[in-house]
Enzyme design. Sequence first.
Site, mmCIF file in Angstrom:
data_model
loop_
_atom_site.group_PDB
_atom_site.id
_atom_site.type_symbol
_atom_site.label_atom_id
_atom_site.label_comp_id
_atom_site.label_asym_id
_atom_site.label_seq_id
_atom_site.Cartn_x
_atom_site.Cartn_y
_atom_site.Cartn_z
ATOM 1 N N ASP A 11 0.873 -1.177 0.000
ATOM 2 C CA ASP A 11 0.000 0.000 0.000
ATOM 3 C C ASP A 11 0.910 1.227 0.000
ATOM 4 O OD1 ASP A 11 -1.605 2.148 0.709
ATOM 5 O OD2 ASP A 11 -2.664 1.048 2.291
ATOM 6 N N ILE A 12 0.750 2.070 -0.983
ATOM 7 C CA ILE A 12 1.667 3.199 -1.136
ATOM 8 C C ILE A 12 1.578 4.184 0.036
ATOM 9 C CG2 ILE A 12 0.202 4.773 -2.493
ATOM 10 C CD1 ILE A 12 2.788 5.094 -4.309
ATOM 11 N N ASN A 25 -6.400 12.969 -10.710
ATOM 12 C CA ASN A 25 -7.120 13.397 -11.918
ATOM 13 C C ASN A 25 -6.883 14.897 -12.112
ATOM 14 O OD1 ASN A 25 -9.153 14.831 -10.347
ATOM 15 N ND2 ASN A 25 -9.906 12.798 -9.801
ATOM 16 N N GLY A 33 -9.668 4.946 -5.882
ATOM 17 C CA GLY A 33 -8.412 4.214 -6.039
ATOM 18 C C GLY A 33 -7.301 4.751 -5.153
ATOM 19 N N ASP A 35 -5.731 7.506 -5.291
ATOM 20 C CA ASP A 35 -5.953 8.923 -4.958
ATOM 21 C C ASP A 35 -6.766 9.038 -3.658
ATOM 22 O OD1 ASP A 35 -6.061 11.669 -5.259
ATOM 23 O OD2 ASP A 35 -7.322 11.651 -7.058
HETATM 24 P P1 ADP Z 1 -5.895 5.583 -12.425
HETATM 25 O O1 ADP Z 1 -7.112 6.460 -12.383
HETATM 26 O O2 ADP Z 1 -4.628 6.359 -12.754
HETATM 27 O O3 ADP Z 1 -6.079 4.380 -13.258
HETATM 28 P P2 ADP Z 1 -6.296 4.047 -9.933
HETATM 29 O O4 ADP Z 1 -6.151 4.555 -8.552
HETATM 30 O O5 ADP Z 1 -7.657 3.629 -10.387
HETATM 31 O O6 ADP Z 1 -5.666 5.181 -10.892
HETATM 32 O O7 ADP Z 1 -5.316 2.817 -10.159
HETATM 33 C C1 ADP Z 1 -3.931 2.931 -10.338
HETATM 34 C C2 ADP Z 1 -3.251 1.737 -9.707
HETATM 35 O O8 ADP Z 1 -3.122 1.958 -8.304
HETATM 36 C C3 ADP Z 1 -4.000 0.416 -9.861
HETATM 37 O O9 ADP Z 1 -3.046 -0.580 -10.213
HETATM 38 C C4 ADP Z 1 -4.546 0.172 -8.464
HETATM 39 O O10 ADP Z 1 -4.683 -1.213 -8.185
HETATM 40 C C5 ADP Z 1 -3.465 0.778 -7.613
HETATM 41 N N1 ADP Z 1 -3.799 1.130 -6.224
HETATM 42 C C6 ADP Z 1 -5.005 1.383 -5.664
HETATM 43 N N2 ADP Z 1 -4.865 1.667 -4.358
HETATM 44 C C7 ADP Z 1 -3.532 1.605 -4.078
HETATM 45 C C8 ADP Z 1 -2.722 1.784 -2.909
HETATM 46 N N3 ADP Z 1 -3.266 2.112 -1.721
HETATM 47 N N4 ADP Z 1 -1.369 1.619 -3.020
HETATM 48 C C9 ADP Z 1 -0.809 1.300 -4.191
HETATM 49 N N5 ADP Z 1 -1.496 1.118 -5.325
HETATM 50 C C10 ADP Z 1 -2.838 1.272 -5.274
#
Ligand code: ADP
Length: 173
Positions: A11-12, A25, A33, A35
């Site tokens: 998890d980032i 966005n 997601g 964000d």
């Molecule tokens: P985008 O709108 O740029 O596609 P998303 O947030 O929908 O962005 O997804 C981008 C990537 O981030 C996906 O691979 C998703 O699984 C991943 N993701 C979602 N939550 C986290 C998190 N907490 N830490 C790391 N990666 C994440």
Amino acid sequence: MDNRIKIIQGDITRQEVDAVVNAANTSLLGGGGVDGAIHRAAGPELLEETSQIGGCPTGESRSSRGYRLPAKWVIHTVGPVWLGGERNEDNLLASCYQTCFRLARELGVRSIAFPAISTGVYRFPLQRSAKIALLETKKELEKESPLEKIVFVCFSDVVLKTYQDSYGEIFRP
Ligand code: ADP
């Protein structure tokens, strides 16, 4: 091989790095997601700051503080929505990585974590995105970069495997 690059599943928002990259966005007002996760973990001060920025075009990046995150900085980048591949998506995604690296230099960042930009709701093909991410990183590290650690934080095992395979192809000795 380049031992400054780490590919992990996780998890980032938990990463102890100088800067985390947010797949934002164009409004910079938060979303779903990664964000949403970053805004929840950083606290409401993050939205207060990003709402003053006035948005960000696709392919560009803007920085803010990290507030309650372990990271000091958040670099918000706006990936392209995948529209089939003939709308400059590859270059726009490459530009996200390039502009993140440029801001990282300006902020004096030595460690940075990236999510897989555009591969969620924006539907960019995962393999293709991983290659772009790693190729842009390779170019950055070839330029006497101040970066000591670049972490690719993969949210699922599919993303992890894809990054590991692309890494093997791009950094093969
Ligand atoms: P985008 O709108 O740029 O596609 P998303 O947030 O929908 O962005 O997804 C981008 C990537 O981030 C996906 O691979 C998703 O699984 C991943 N993701 C979602 N939550 C986290 C998190 N907490 N830490 C790391 N990666 C994440």
